[in-house]
Enzyme design. Structure first.
Site, short mmCIF file in Angstrom:
data_model
loop_
_atom_site.label_atom_id
_atom_site.label_comp_id
_atom_site.label_asym_id
_atom_site.label_seq_id
_atom_site.Cartn_x
_atom_site.Cartn_y
_atom_site.Cartn_z
N THR A 121 11.76 14.03 1.42
CA THR A 121 10.99 14.73 2.45
C THR A 121 9.67 14.01 2.68
O THR A 121 8.96 13.69 1.72
CB THR A 121 10.75 16.19 2.03
OG1 THR A 121 12.02 16.79 1.77
CG2 THR A 121 10.03 16.97 3.12
N CYS B 114 -8.77 -6.33 -19.56
CA CYS B 114 -8.86 -5.75 -20.90
C CYS B 114 -8.46 -4.28 -20.89
O CYS B 114 -7.90 -3.79 -21.85
CB CYS B 114 -10.28 -5.86 -21.43
SG CYS B 114 -10.75 -7.55 -21.69
N SER C 46 2.71 -0.61 -3.16
CA SER C 46 3.64 -1.11 -4.18
C SER C 46 5.08 -0.89 -3.76
O SER C 46 5.92 -1.80 -3.87
CB SER C 46 3.39 -0.42 -5.53
OG SER C 46 2.07 -0.65 -5.95
N HIS D 286 -4.70 4.20 1.22
CA HIS D 286 -5.96 4.42 0.47
C HIS D 286 -6.86 3.20 0.43
O HIS D 286 -7.97 3.26 -0.09
CB HIS D 286 -5.67 4.97 -0.94
CG HIS D 286 -5.18 3.98 -1.94
ND1 HIS D 286 -6.00 3.42 -2.89
CD2 HIS D 286 -3.95 3.47 -2.17
CE1 HIS D 286 -5.29 2.61 -3.67
NE2 HIS D 286 -4.04 2.63 -3.24
#
Ligand SMILES: *Cc1c(COP(=O)(O)O)cnc(C)c1O
Length: 395
Positions: A237, A324, A71, A201
């Site tokens: 950092t 939903c 993101s 990930h």
């Protein structure tokens, strides 16, 4: 049986990634900006990771900025291109209707600040209309952003072709490659990519770490102000342990890519064949140009949420395109963009396989989905109307 089939949402960390992480949580805990040796060891690990990550996508180490994930990389790429464009009076961006929200919401923010965005429609198989993309580029276009692979329907975009058009028209090209990195071959040079986002990930690294590739000629602006880390382009950092783990995970994913892709494609085809036997169902996305582990279906007359809950009872973790859970009853923007009507889009199921999946698991998933779809349809008033001919089948 317990089967995790939601690898597009996140993946389990590999042993290799965990092992690569531990030294930087224990003995080599230093701050890479510190001059004494425990800090310098962390700094070395950081630069080694940068070289590894760069190599995996055919980039130069100087072109990699570590971020907190996909993101952030998407935000930084798009906002940087917009800032550069704005200085030249270029306030137009070309994108498409099936991007991830990290891209869509960043574009929305720019639209609220005087930018204009063209969202290209996609073909029924989820592939961007390249001729329309070329036609959409204007004198004042500062960026084209099109994802490498879609997170819901797995469709792979003609990135090289899009990149070539952007080169020819002197427009920056960014691609959200979060679903693709570590899964399909990527070479930023050969694919004509100026900026690329990735996230650890999604390829068996840890959450909260990713990277942005930006070609050396691209001027980046930073989202986070502070120290001079990442050449002043991303303060804070560095997440040394996470970055080392990401590099190890990516190195392994690239080394095993061909074998994994081959195995997953075979399993994917087996699952698609099985699920296609369910009446009034349809595969979402392109049959061939798709991620090796992605299977996405719509089943008429059911609700995706109920399907997920019943599959969870059978030990299967899957996902649905409907949103939903986020408090909205709108079906997925991706499924709507490929032409699924609301009712059909609500009955969607996404299964994204991991490299450790087996044929037995595929067969168990197939049988479970068949059973659960049957059960839900028996209780569904929508299905009853369809059977009675009061409404007509779409699939
Ligand atoms: C997961 C995902 C992201 C977001 O990445 P994070 O590291 O979770 O921020 C962005 N784009 C796509 C296509 C994704 O699948």
């Amino acid at each position: 049986m317990n089967i995790y089939a939601d690898n597009a949402a996140t993946t389990k960390m590999s042993r290799t990634a965990i092992d690569a992480m531990l030294p930087f949580l224990e003995d080599n805990f230093g701050n890479p900006s510190s001059l004494y040796s425990v800090g310098q060891r962390a700094k070395e690990a950081l630069e080694q990771a940068r070289a590894t990550v760069a190599r995996a996508i055919g980039a130069d180490a100087r072109e990699i900025i570590f971020t907190s994930g996909g993101s952030e990389a998407d935000n930084q790429a798009i906002l940087s291109a917009a800032a550069t464009g704005e200085k030249k009076g270029k306030r137009h961006i070309v994108s498409d209707a099936i991007e991830h929200h990290a891209v869509l919401h960043t574009l929305e923010k720019l639209e609220n600040n005087g930018f204009e965005v063209t969202y290209l429609p996609v073909h029924e198989n989820g592939i961007v209309r390249v001729d329309e993309l070329e036609a959409a580029i204007r004198e004042d276009t500062c960026l084209v952003t099109v994802m490498f692979a879609n997170n819901e329907i797995g469709t792979l975009q003609p990135v090289r072709e899009i990149g070539a058009i952007c080169r020819r028209r002197s427009v920056l090209f960014h691609t959200d490659a979060v679903q693709a990195v570590g899964h399909v071959p990527i070479d930023v040079g050969a694919n004509n990519i100026d900026m690329l986002s990735a996230s650890a990930h999604k390829f068996h690294g840890p959450k909260g770490v990713g990277f942005l590739y930006a070609k050396r000629s691209v001027k980046l602006s930073n989202l986070i102000e502070g120290g001079a880390q990442e050449r002043g382009l991303r303060a804070g950092t560095e997440n040394v342990a996470g970055i080392a783990a990401m590099a190890a995970a990516l190195d392994e994913a690239v080394a095993d890519m061909d074998a994994n892709a081959k195995k997953l494609t075979t399993l994917r085809e087996r699952l698609i064949r099985g699920l296609a036997q369910i009446p009034h169902s349809a595969l979402n996305g392109d049959a061939e140009k798709r991620l090796p582990g992605n299977v996405s279906f719509c089943f008429e007359g059911i609700e995706g949420e109920s399907l997920l809950l019943l599959l969870d009872d059978k030990g299967i973790c899957a996902s649905s395109g409907s949103a939903c859970t986020s408090g909205s009853l709108d079906p997925s923007h991706v499924l709507l963009a490929i032409g699924r009507v609301h009712d059909v889009a609500h009955g969607s199921l996404r299964l994204t396989l991991g490299e450790d999946a087996t044929e037995d698991q595929i067969d168990y998933i197939t049988e479970s989905v068949k059973e659960v779809v049957g059960t839900l349809r028996n209780f569904s008033p929508v299905w009853r109307d369809l059977l009675a001919g009061k409404t007509s089948f779409i699939l």
